[in-house]
Design a protein around this motif. Structure first.
Motif, PDB file in Angstrom:
ATOM      1  N   GLY A  17       0.820  -1.197   0.000  1.00  0.00           N
ATOM      2  CA  GLY A  17       0.000   0.000   0.000  1.00  0.00           C
ATOM      3  C   GLY A  17       0.856   1.249   0.000  1.00  0.00           C
ATOM      4  N   LEU A  18       0.219   2.383   0.208  1.00  0.00           N
ATOM      5  CA  LEU A  18       0.929   3.660   0.255  1.00  0.00           C
ATOM      6  C   LEU A  18       0.532   4.400   1.534  1.00  0.00           C
ATOM      7  N   GLY A  19       1.515   4.647   2.386  1.00  0.00           N
ATOM      8  CA  GLY A  19       1.298   5.478   3.559  1.00  0.00           C
ATOM      9  C   GLY A  19       1.400   6.940   3.165  1.00  0.00           C
ATOM     10  N   CYS A  20       0.384   7.715   3.480  1.00  0.00           N
ATOM     11  CA  CYS A  20       0.279   9.082   2.953  1.00  0.00           C
ATOM     12  C   CYS A  20       0.648  10.175   3.957  1.00  0.00           C
ATOM     13  N   MET A  21       0.997   9.808   5.190  1.00  0.00           N
ATOM     14  CA  MET A  21       1.245  10.797   6.224  1.00  0.00           C
ATOM     15  C   MET A  21       2.237  11.868   5.805  1.00  0.00           C
ATOM     16  N   GLY A  22       3.366  11.461   5.225  1.00  0.00           N
ATOM     17  CA  GLY A  22       4.428  12.398   4.884  1.00  0.00           C
ATOM     18  C   GLY A  22       4.052  13.420   3.834  1.00  0.00           C
ATOM     19  N   MET A  23       2.932  13.220   3.177  1.00  0.00           N
ATOM     20  CA  MET A  23       2.470  14.199   2.200  1.00  0.00           C
ATOM     21  C   MET A  23       1.891  15.440   2.869  1.00  0.00           C
ATOM     22  N   SER A  24       1.689  15.369   4.198  1.00  0.00           N
ATOM     23  CA  SER A  24       1.078  16.492   4.910  1.00  0.00           C
ATOM     24  C   SER A  24       1.938  17.076   6.015  1.00  0.00           C
ATOM     25  N   GLU A  25       2.761  16.261   6.681  1.00  0.00           N
ATOM     26  CA  GLU A  25       3.612  16.811   7.744  1.00  0.00           C
ATOM     27  C   GLU A  25       4.630  15.784   8.208  1.00  0.00           C
ATOM     28  N   PHE A  26       5.458  16.198   9.128  1.00  0.00           N
ATOM     29  CA  PHE A  26       6.457  15.398   9.837  1.00  0.00           C
ATOM     30  C   PHE A  26       7.755  15.161   9.062  1.00  0.00           C
ATOM     31  N   TYR A  27       7.752  15.327   7.742  1.00  0.00           N
ATOM     32  CA  TYR A  27       8.948  15.024   6.959  1.00  0.00           C
ATOM     33  C   TYR A  27       9.401  16.217   6.121  1.00  0.00           C
ATOM     34  N   VAL A  47      -1.422   0.040  -7.070  1.00  0.00           N
ATOM     35  CA  VAL A  47      -1.603   0.242  -5.626  1.00  0.00           C
ATOM     36  C   VAL A  47      -3.054   0.638  -5.380  1.00  0.00           C
ATOM     37  N   SER A  48      -3.721  -0.082  -4.511  1.00  0.00           N
ATOM     38  CA  SER A  48      -5.120   0.247  -4.209  1.00  0.00           C
ATOM     39  C   SER A  48      -5.320   0.666  -2.765  1.00  0.00           C
ATOM     40  N   HIS A  49      -4.358   0.366  -1.900  1.00  0.00           N
ATOM     41  CA  HIS A  49      -4.481   0.584  -0.462  1.00  0.00           C
ATOM     42  C   HIS A  49      -3.814   1.912  -0.100  1.00  0.00           C
ATOM     43  N   PHE A  50      -4.620   2.896   0.309  1.00  0.00           N
ATOM     44  CA  PHE A  50      -4.122   4.223   0.657  1.00  0.00           C
ATOM     45  C   PHE A  50      -4.438   4.483   2.126  1.00  0.00           C
ATOM     46  N   ASP A  51      -3.402   4.785   2.909  1.00  0.00           N
ATOM     47  CA  ASP A  51      -3.534   4.891   4.356  1.00  0.00           C
ATOM     48  C   ASP A  51      -3.337   6.321   4.822  1.00  0.00           C
ATOM     49  N   THR A  52      -4.271   6.811   5.638  1.00  0.00           N
ATOM     50  CA  THR A  52      -4.199   8.152   6.185  1.00  0.00           C
ATOM     51  C   THR A  52      -4.715   8.126   7.626  1.00  0.00           C
ATOM     52  N   ALA A  53      -4.880   9.290   8.237  1.00  0.00           N
ATOM     53  CA  ALA A  53      -5.456   9.419   9.580  1.00  0.00           C
ATOM     54  C   ALA A  53      -5.910  10.850   9.757  1.00  0.00           C
ATOM     55  N   ASP A  54      -6.877  11.041  10.651  1.00  0.00           N
ATOM     56  CA  ASP A  54      -7.382  12.401  10.850  1.00  0.00           C
ATOM     57  C   ASP A  54      -6.339  13.326  11.454  1.00  0.00           C
ATOM     58  N   THR A  55      -5.354  12.772  12.144  1.00  0.00           N
ATOM     59  CA  THR A  55      -4.338  13.603  12.790  1.00  0.00           C
ATOM     60  C   THR A  55      -3.222  14.046  11.845  1.00  0.00           C
ATOM     61  N   TYR A  56      -3.080  13.417  10.680  1.00  0.00           N
ATOM     62  CA  TYR A  56      -2.006  13.771   9.755  1.00  0.00           C
ATOM     63  C   TYR A  56      -2.291  15.127   9.128  1.00  0.00           C
ATOM     64  N   GLY A  57      -1.491  16.103   9.502  1.00  0.00           N
ATOM     65  CA  GLY A  57      -1.751  17.453   9.019  1.00  0.00           C
ATOM     66  C   GLY A  57      -3.016  18.035   9.603  1.00  0.00           C
ATOM     67  N   LEU A  58      -3.482  17.480  10.714  1.00  0.00           N
ATOM     68  CA  LEU A  58      -4.725  17.934  11.372  1.00  0.00           C
ATOM     69  C   LEU A  58      -5.871  18.020  10.370  1.00  0.00           C
ATOM     70  N   GLY A  59      -6.050  16.951   9.609  1.00  0.00           N
ATOM     71  CA  GLY A  59      -7.128  16.867   8.624  1.00  0.00           C
ATOM     72  C   GLY A  59      -6.679  17.098   7.200  1.00  0.00           C
ATOM     73  N   PRO A 278       2.734  -4.283   3.792  1.00  0.00           N
ATOM     74  CA  PRO A 278       3.511  -3.084   4.120  1.00  0.00           C
ATOM     75  C   PRO A 278       2.944  -1.849   3.424  1.00  0.00           C
ATOM     76  N   ILE A 279       3.033  -0.715   4.112  1.00  0.00           N
ATOM     77  CA  ILE A 279       2.538   0.542   3.527  1.00  0.00           C
ATOM     78  C   ILE A 279       3.647   1.606   3.576  1.00  0.00           C
ATOM     79  N   PRO A 280       4.700   1.434   2.788  1.00  0.00           N
ATOM     80  CA  PRO A 280       5.759   2.443   2.782  1.00  0.00           C
ATOM     81  C   PRO A 280       5.220   3.792   2.329  1.00  0.00           C
ATOM     82  N   GLY A 281       5.685   4.829   2.976  1.00  0.00           N
ATOM     83  CA  GLY A 281       5.279   6.174   2.583  1.00  0.00           C
ATOM     84  C   GLY A 281       6.344   6.820   1.721  1.00  0.00           C
ATOM     85  N   THR A 282       5.926   7.542   0.724  1.00  0.00           N
ATOM     86  CA  THR A 282       6.856   8.321  -0.085  1.00  0.00           C
ATOM     87  C   THR A 282       6.090   9.428  -0.785  1.00  0.00           C
ATOM     88  N   ARG A 283       6.800  10.518  -1.087  1.00  0.00           N
ATOM     89  CA  ARG A 283       6.214  11.608  -1.864  1.00  0.00           C
ATOM     90  C   ARG A 283       6.776  11.638  -3.274  1.00  0.00           C
TER      91      ARG A 283
END
Length: 332
Positions: A17-27, A47-59, A278-283
């Motif tokens: 999958g793709l971890g999307c957190m770094g597209m909004s903050e922390f990196y 890739v069909s699995h896209f992972d996010t969270a409400d806290t990443y970039g505060l929305g 695995p859901i490696p994140g990358t931009r």
């Protein structure tokens, strides 16, 4: 793209999958247009699995994914397995957090995520971190109500113990457990991976590349001031130097086989466990394309054992989070 099943109640998804957190903050610096191009390329690669969270970039991260999904219409929505999370509450500009697992908050958080994502249901909804003051039975009970209401397809837990998973699964079927797992973070091997396999629960591995440290491409001295890795115990001082020696050996292992470090690290996960996603994140599209190539790499049992020995947990220096990041993690 090869597929893997997200438990008995979740959908089939791409093996990576793709971890999307770094597209909004922390990196460090972010770029929405570049992120959208990377999301487009990921879908084109299967890739069909896209992972996010409400806290990443505060929305922001959910809103970004919402833009990506909306741009492709109903056809794109049908191709995407959308995973998001609730439970971490932070203020803008702060890494410190509190955890909220109350049923009322869960319902509010789900509705807010649905609005930001611009969808009518979330395929996989996680409890991001645990508040031990709220019984897990109450947490998954509220999550199960969201499933019954059609707002959520399947539920998941993140960074919980095997005992918590068993208790939760007895109340409402859990499709996936998401926790950190990589060559240098092997905690799930102490029992969680076996428990997931026994219960028919998928294990989603976040930070499978050690926040990019395992790739051998990170110059710690050049990290941006707003890159949280500058304060991660494994990236600083003597721990950084010790871990760099491990990565040098991984680089040699990969070079002998004509592979990148990232491909070896991801192939190690995929070859060891048929229920791990695995859901490696990358931009960056370049890294995305390399990561996806790991799906077709076969490692022998001897090669897996060699990597196991190289990254013996006793050889890895430093905690995986600063103290504030350990809030809500069971067993740490």
């Amino acid at each position: 793209m090869k597929q893997r099943q997200l438990g008995a109640t979740g959908p089939a998804t791409s093996a990576i999958g793709l971890g999307c957190m770094g597209m909004s903050e922390f990196y460090g610096q972010t770029d929405d247009d570049a992120a959208l191009r990377t999301l487009e390329r990921a879908l084109a690669l299967g890739v069909s699995h896209f992972d996010t969270a409400d806290t990443y970039g505060l929305g922001h991260n959910e809103t970004l994914l919402g833009r990506f999904i909306t741009a492709g219409g109903a056809a794109r929505r049908q191709r995407v397995v959308l995973a998001t999370k609730f439970g971490i509450v932070r203020k803008a500009g702060q890494y410190e957090r509190r955890i909220d697992n109350s049923p009322a908050y869960i319902r509010e958080a789900c509705d807010a995520s649905l609005r930001r994502l611009g969808v009518d249901h979330i395929d996989l909804y996680y409890c991001h971190r645990r508040d031990p003051a709220v019984p897990i039975e109450d947490v998954v009970g509220a999550m199960g109500e969201l499933v019954q209401a059609g707002k959520v397809g399947a539920i998941g837990l993140s960074e919980v113990s095997a005992d918590t998973l068993r208790r939760a699964h007895a109340v409402c079927p859990v499709a996936a457990v998401q926790s950190e797992y990589s060559l240098w973070s092997r905690e799930p091997e102490a029992g969680m991976l076996a428990t997931c396999a026994e219960l028919g629960v998928a294990f989603v591995a976040y930070s499978p590349l050690g926040r990019a440290f395992l790739t051998g491409t990170v110059d710690v001295g050049q990290l941006a001031d707003n890159d949280f890795r500058k304060h991660n115990p494994r990236f600083v001082g003597e721990a950084q130097a010790a871990n760099q020696r491990l990565v040098a050996e991984l680089t040699a292992f990969a070079a002998e086989r004509g592979l990148s470090n990232a491909q070896v690290a991801l192939a190690w996960l995929l070859n060891k466990h048929p229920h791990v996603v695995p859901i490696p994140g990358t931009r960056r599209i370049l890294y995305l394309e390399s990561n996806v190539g790991a799906v077709d790499i076969a490692l022998t049992p001897d090669e897996i054992a060699q990597l196991d020995r190289l990254f013996n947990p006793q050889a890895v220096a430093g905690a995986r989070y600063p103290e504030a990041g350990l809030v809500g993690i069971e067993g740490r």
